[in-house]
Design a protein around this motif. Sequence first.
Motif, PDB file in Angstrom:
ATOM      1  N   TYR A  18      -7.194  -1.927   2.592  1.00  0.00           N
ATOM      2  CA  TYR A  18      -5.796  -1.686   2.228  1.00  0.00           C
ATOM      3  C   TYR A  18      -4.801  -2.394   3.140  1.00  0.00           C
ATOM      4  O   TYR A  18      -3.604  -2.359   2.888  1.00  0.00           O
ATOM      5  N   GLY A  44       0.987  -4.124   3.752  1.00  0.00           N
ATOM      6  CA  GLY A  44      -0.217  -4.207   4.570  1.00  0.00           C
ATOM      7  C   GLY A  44      -0.434  -5.590   5.144  1.00  0.00           C
ATOM      8  O   GLY A  44       0.183  -6.577   4.733  1.00  0.00           O
ATOM      9  N   TYR A  78       0.856  -1.189   0.000  1.00  0.00           N
ATOM     10  CA  TYR A  78       0.000   0.000   0.000  1.00  0.00           C
ATOM     11  C   TYR A  78       0.888   1.233   0.000  1.00  0.00           C
ATOM     12  O   TYR A  78       2.123   1.137   0.159  1.00  0.00           O
ATOM     13  N   ALA A 136      -3.258   7.020  -1.433  1.00  0.00           N
ATOM     14  CA  ALA A 136      -3.650   5.637  -1.130  1.00  0.00           C
ATOM     15  C   ALA A 136      -4.997   5.265  -1.723  1.00  0.00           C
ATOM     16  O   ALA A 136      -5.161   4.192  -2.317  1.00  0.00           O
ATOM     17  N   PRO A 145       1.885   4.368   2.017  1.00  0.00           N
ATOM     18  CA  PRO A 145       1.808   5.070   3.300  1.00  0.00           C
ATOM     19  C   PRO A 145       2.053   6.563   3.118  1.00  0.00           C
ATOM     20  O   PRO A 145       2.282   7.045   2.002  1.00  0.00           O
ATOM     21  N   LEU A 182      -2.109   5.406   6.077  1.00  0.00           N
ATOM     22  CA  LEU A 182      -2.283   5.559   4.633  1.00  0.00           C
ATOM     23  C   LEU A 182      -2.049   6.995   4.177  1.00  0.00           C
ATOM     24  O   LEU A 182      -2.404   7.953   4.867  1.00  0.00           O
ATOM     25  N   SER A 183      -1.482   7.129   2.995  1.00  0.00           N
ATOM     26  CA  SER A 183      -1.329   8.439   2.375  1.00  0.00           C
ATOM     27  C   SER A 183      -2.694   8.998   2.014  1.00  0.00           C
ATOM     28  O   SER A 183      -3.469   8.359   1.290  1.00  0.00           O
ATOM     29  N   THR A 216      -9.316   0.233   6.438  1.00  0.00           N
ATOM     30  CA  THR A 216      -8.300  -0.656   7.009  1.00  0.00           C
ATOM     31  C   THR A 216      -8.398  -2.065   6.442  1.00  0.00           C
ATOM     32  O   THR A 216      -7.390  -2.660   6.051  1.00  0.00           O
TER      33      THR A 216
END
Length: 486
Positions: free
Chosen positions: A296, A405, A82, A308, A84, A303-304, A293
Amino acid sequence: MGGKPYDVRGGLVERRQLLRMGATGGAWWATLATAGGCSSQRDAERNATRGSTSTRQPVPEPTAMVRTNWSKDPWARGSYSYLPVGATPELRRALGTPIDDRLFFAGEATDLGDPGTVHGARASGMRVATQVAAATGTDETLLIIGAGMAGLTAAFELSAGRFADRRYRVRLVEARNRLGGRLDSVRPAGLDTYAERGASWVHGIETNELDTLVHEARIDTVPFDYRQATLGLEGRRLPTDYLDEPADAVEQAAAWARRQGADQALADAVEASGFAEKVDQEALEHYLTTEVTDEYGASAARLSARWALEEGSEGTDLLVVGGYSNLARHLANQIPKVDVRLSTPVAEVAYDPDGVTVITQTDETLSADRVIVTVPLGVLQAGDISFSPALSEDHQTAIDDLGMGQLDKVILYFDTPFWQEAAPMWTRVAPGHPFREWFNTSPGLADTQLTTLTGGDVALAWAEKTDHQVQAAALGALATFMAAGW
């Protein structure tokens, strides 16, 4: 994303659309009498784990349980990649860039189009085969590390597919004692059906050919949608538009974050943007848990906000019920000239202008003209394979800054269905509790099967629990639904 075990989840965009469409629809299974006897969520969970005082037990004992623990798998070290905070999709491109036309990388983490999916891994295998062919002549020896979807696809393309006329000598080494990587289908003892420990879905069949390949391998699938029913804290069914407002708020916060200077965590953007101020906070927490959650494999705090949510598959999904791992065997059967070696973990890759030397963990030396590394991002991050000379700064930055992830499954088997709920997806509002998202994965199977997911930090915490603790907690969560008449 997913799933899986990359690809364990459905496309986020599609699930949002289905949330707004409602959760009505025909049942896929025979309905039985309601089991109940608990007045609250806490009582239901207590009765399930200690034994109900009712004359009817809320949830029967399962005939089998399969759980995953991908963070502790030494050949995966996580489920799928993922983005971040601070990461961008360009990191995936950097990781997939060849080094000196000797060292190549593939795998879902290198795919810009569909990372975290089986078809993304397949696309990366096709891409890396093209890169190798552009850098080579004919009659070279090529070594592929990893026999997951990316490695098997590359082996096929280079030996029997588009580049068969190059007469490459292809060798494939795999650390596991089986093919498939994060495609991992097992048969519980005494049952006739598969449990998909890894990937479960074929995503976005309108935009890729994975479904065709799956059907060529004679692997059964069934259509699957993400209509869901949600159980509230007080044990009441919540309206079908319950998550509309938090979904809109999170999407608006992500769009707001993309207009800001520096990247930030999605959770911070939700708070700083102000879009969630008027949203029910329990609904927001539930959305961020089950739709972010568990999608991803990482929480909104990791997360970005900028990038993301831009990743994810769209389109129609199929649920695999015929053993996804059979796809790996199908691909292997199409590359008879490839030397495939299992149980051969690699410790070191050395490369120079003259070729490549690979040293296994048993100190065996393998030589080739070029090497393709397809191991999961988590293995690269752990440094389990060393490189000599060291990787370029761009490659190492990509490995360090991408996220791996965590998404785990608990699959429970029962003699017969004991629920009445027709939605294929169930969620419960239960802050602080695991096993809040459930799928009825029984359709198309000979056995009754319910699957629950945990993602991110919750999955990592429950990875430390025993099978007995996991099963007791999962049954407790199911008892909550049954107490509400589901």
